[in-house]
Design an enzyme around this catalytic site. Structure first.
Site, PDB file in Angstrom:
ATOM      1  NE  ARG A  13      -1.194   2.559   2.745  1.00  0.00           N
ATOM      2  CZ  ARG A  13      -0.687   3.708   3.179  1.00  0.00           C
ATOM      3  NH1 ARG A  13      -0.657   4.770   2.389  1.00  0.00           N
ATOM      4  NH2 ARG A  13      -0.168   3.802   4.396  1.00  0.00           N
ATOM      5  CG  ASP A  14       3.035   4.474   3.002  1.00  0.00           C
ATOM      6  OD1 ASP A  14       2.918   5.335   2.118  1.00  0.00           O
ATOM      7  OD2 ASP A  14       3.313   4.749   4.182  1.00  0.00           O
ATOM      8  CB  CYS A 238       2.149  10.402   1.195  1.00  0.00           C
ATOM      9  SG  CYS A 238       0.509  11.090   0.924  1.00  0.00           S
TER      10      CYS A 238
HETATM   11  N1  COA Z   1     -13.320   5.533  -2.911  1.00  0.00           N
HETATM   12  C1  COA Z   1     -13.575   5.827  -4.195  1.00  0.00           C
HETATM   13  N2  COA Z   1     -14.051   6.996  -4.619  1.00  0.00           N
HETATM   14  C2  COA Z   1     -14.304   7.917  -3.661  1.00  0.00           C
HETATM   15  C3  COA Z   1     -14.049   7.671  -2.313  1.00  0.00           C
HETATM   16  C4  COA Z   1     -13.547   6.425  -1.944  1.00  0.00           C
HETATM   17  N3  COA Z   1     -13.262   6.132  -0.685  1.00  0.00           N
HETATM   18  N4  COA Z   1     -14.402   8.757  -1.612  1.00  0.00           N
HETATM   19  C5  COA Z   1     -14.840   9.670  -2.498  1.00  0.00           C
HETATM   20  N5  COA Z   1     -14.786   9.152  -3.721  1.00  0.00           N
HETATM   21  C6  COA Z   1     -15.173   9.808  -4.983  1.00  0.00           C
HETATM   22  C7  COA Z   1     -16.554  10.403  -4.882  1.00  0.00           C
HETATM   23  O1  COA Z   1     -17.516   9.436  -5.213  1.00  0.00           O
HETATM   24  C8  COA Z   1     -16.479  11.509  -5.888  1.00  0.00           C
HETATM   25  O2  COA Z   1     -16.574  10.953  -7.179  1.00  0.00           O
HETATM   26  P1  COA Z   1     -17.299  11.730  -8.359  1.00  0.00           P
HETATM   27  O3  COA Z   1     -16.549  13.014  -8.527  1.00  0.00           O
HETATM   28  O4  COA Z   1     -17.156  10.804  -9.516  1.00  0.00           O
HETATM   29  O5  COA Z   1     -18.691  11.937  -7.878  1.00  0.00           O
HETATM   30  C9  COA Z   1     -15.041  12.008  -5.737  1.00  0.00           C
HETATM   31  O6  COA Z   1     -14.315  10.911  -5.178  1.00  0.00           O
HETATM   32  C10 COA Z   1     -14.901  13.207  -4.819  1.00  0.00           C
HETATM   33  O7  COA Z   1     -15.594  12.934  -3.597  1.00  0.00           O
HETATM   34  P2  COA Z   1     -15.653  13.938  -2.368  1.00  0.00           P
HETATM   35  O8  COA Z   1     -16.461  13.307  -1.314  1.00  0.00           O
HETATM   36  O9  COA Z   1     -16.044  15.309  -2.871  1.00  0.00           O
HETATM   37  O10 COA Z   1     -14.209  13.936  -1.850  1.00  0.00           O
HETATM   38  P3  COA Z   1     -12.977  14.914  -2.066  1.00  0.00           P
HETATM   39  O11 COA Z   1     -12.839  15.376  -3.464  1.00  0.00           O
HETATM   40  O12 COA Z   1     -12.986  15.909  -0.954  1.00  0.00           O
HETATM   41  O13 COA Z   1     -11.822  13.853  -1.799  1.00  0.00           O
HETATM   42  C11 COA Z   1     -11.083  11.848  -0.723  1.00  0.00           C
HETATM   43  C12 COA Z   1     -11.748  13.186  -0.558  1.00  0.00           C
HETATM   44  C13 COA Z   1     -10.787  11.298   0.661  1.00  0.00           C
HETATM   45  C14 COA Z   1     -12.004  10.924  -1.477  1.00  0.00           C
HETATM   46  C15 COA Z   1      -9.801  12.007  -1.551  1.00  0.00           C
HETATM   47  O14 COA Z   1      -9.088  13.141  -1.109  1.00  0.00           O
HETATM   48  C16 COA Z   1      -8.922  10.817  -1.469  1.00  0.00           C
HETATM   49  O15 COA Z   1      -9.286   9.720  -1.878  1.00  0.00           O
HETATM   50  N6  COA Z   1      -7.714  10.975  -0.949  1.00  0.00           N
HETATM   51  C17 COA Z   1      -6.811   9.862  -0.792  1.00  0.00           C
HETATM   52  C18 COA Z   1      -5.477  10.323  -0.354  1.00  0.00           C
HETATM   53  C19 COA Z   1      -4.581   9.148  -0.050  1.00  0.00           C
HETATM   54  O16 COA Z   1      -4.896   8.006  -0.223  1.00  0.00           O
HETATM   55  N7  COA Z   1      -3.363   9.474   0.412  1.00  0.00           N
HETATM   56  C20 COA Z   1      -2.400   8.500   0.746  1.00  0.00           C
HETATM   57  C21 COA Z   1      -2.705   7.726   1.993  1.00  0.00           C
HETATM   58  S1  COA Z   1      -2.721   8.694   3.460  1.00  0.00           S
HETATM   59 ZN    ZN Z   2       3.348   6.425   5.238  1.00  0.00          ZN
END
Ligand code: COA
Ligand code: ZN
Length: 300
Positions: A13-14, A238
């Site tokens: 994952r990471d 990240c």
């Molecule tokens: N899995 C899949 N899709 C997801 C999701 C999830 N857990 N959570 C949100 N989405 C989708 C929504 O359905 C939406 O899709 P659409 O635009 O097609 O309708 C889109 O993502 C945006 O959703 P929203 O609720 O507005 O979230 P956001 O834009 O504020 O993003 C996260 C929030 C958490 C979804 C996003 O920032 C993210 O996935 N970050 C991951 C960061 C990461 O993994 N970092 C490394 C590990 S720490």
């Molecule tokens: Zn980490």
């Protein structure tokens, strides 16, 4: 008396989420199988986040569908919101690790949440995990410093630890997402969190970005932490952390611990072989020391 230290392998994952290489689902499954053969019994096998945010984890449902379930490995799924928790449970995760965030700058960019919003998201999503009957753990990202805001107040960590308790998480990790911790700060922060939330098991998650990774592992163990995240080969980082580098390398951590008489259940030679295999699959060099120098004393 020997002390057991649990290694949580986070390479799949990471490690892979930010690597330039694009592994196929089959290659990820082979990586996971090799890690299991090397003795890993608990690992982060994928994350259920927006595929637009982290394209390299888009195939996590397929990875979980392809896991060898006869081995009883605990396959942890990372989640940051309710949608992620639901998707991870549906995929058959053995455990959910929910990401809390200690800094606003990183939190808004990484997950669209400020620290206490991530706490609310955890408390809101936790019942789903408990209903599914699987363990819930949490990791506080940027717990030692935020790449955008700078220093992180230890009081935030205490507030987040209380949220983890309210959510009935059993384990909490302090994550040094950008590799700025020092051993002294590790002592101070783990001691502070333990004092405020004594019932939580503590886990340490270090990135070796500024050279203090193994020293920080030592400090965490001296502070009574028994669970250490590490990634095979030292790969990873990240995508939302500038100049991110990998976690402490599993083989380097295991080597250091075995030399000191700790037990990890990991076959060091097999882990080194897995790191070398991974280097070939990734198509670029890896950072771990043991994959270059080999173990000591020499095998006869
Ligand atoms: N899995 C899949 N899709 C997801 C999701 C999830 N857990 N959570 C949100 N989405 C989708 C929504 O359905 C939406 O899709 P659409 O635009 O097609 O309708 C889109 O993502 C945006 O959703 P929203 O609720 O507005 O979230 P956001 O834009 O504020 O993003 C996260 C929030 C958490 C979804 C996003 O920032 C993210 O996935 N970050 C991951 C960061 C990461 O993994 N970092 C490394 C590990 S720490
Ligand atoms: Zn980490």
């Amino acid at each position: 008396m020997t002390r057991a230290i649990e290694i949580v392998e986070v390479g799949p994952r990471d490690g892979l989420q930010n690597d330039p290489a694009n592994l196929t689902t089959e290659q990820k499954l082979e990586f996971i199988a090799r890690l299991e053969a090397a003795g890993v019994t608990r690992m982060e096998s994928g994350s259920f986040v927006s595929p637009r945010a982290v394209p390299k984890m888009a195939d996590s449902p397929a990875v979980f569908a392809g896991l060898d379930r006869t081995r009883h490995t605990k396959h942890i799924a990372l989640a940051l919101n309710e949608k992620g928790v639901r998707r991870a449970i549906e995929a058959g995760a053995s455990e959910i690790n929910f990401v809390l965030v200690a800094g606003e700058g990183f939190g808004t960019r990484n997950q669209g949440m400020r620290p206490m919003e991530s706490a609310e998201a955890l408390i809101h999503s936790a019942p789903l995990v408990h209903e599914a009957g699987i363990p819930l753990s949490a990791t506080i990202s940027v717990a030692f410093g935020d790449p955008y805001d700078g220093e992180v107040d230890v009081e935030i960590l205490k507030d987040l630890a209380h949220a983890a308790e309210r959510a009935r998480a059993t384990e909490l990790a302090l994550g040094d997402t950008i590799g700025v911790a020092t051993p002294w700060e590790v002592h101070a922060r783990f001691d502070a969190v333990r004092a405020t939330a004594p019932d939580l098991c503590l886990r340490a998650h270090f990135h070796d970005t500024r050279g203090a990774g193994l020293a920080n592992v030592y400090a965490a163990i001296q502070s009574g932490v028994d669970i250490i995240d590490a990634s095979c080969g030292g790969i990873g980082g990240c995508p939302f952390a500038p100049a991110a580098t990998g976690n402490v390398a599993t083989e380097d951590v295991v080597y250091m611990l075995h030399r000191a008489g700790f037990e990890t259940g990991i076959d060091l030679d097999a882990m080194i072989e897995t790191a070398k295999w991974l280097e070939g699959v990734l198509g670029h060099g890896i950072s771990s020391a043991l994959s270059k120098a080999g173990t000591f004393p020499p095998r006869r």
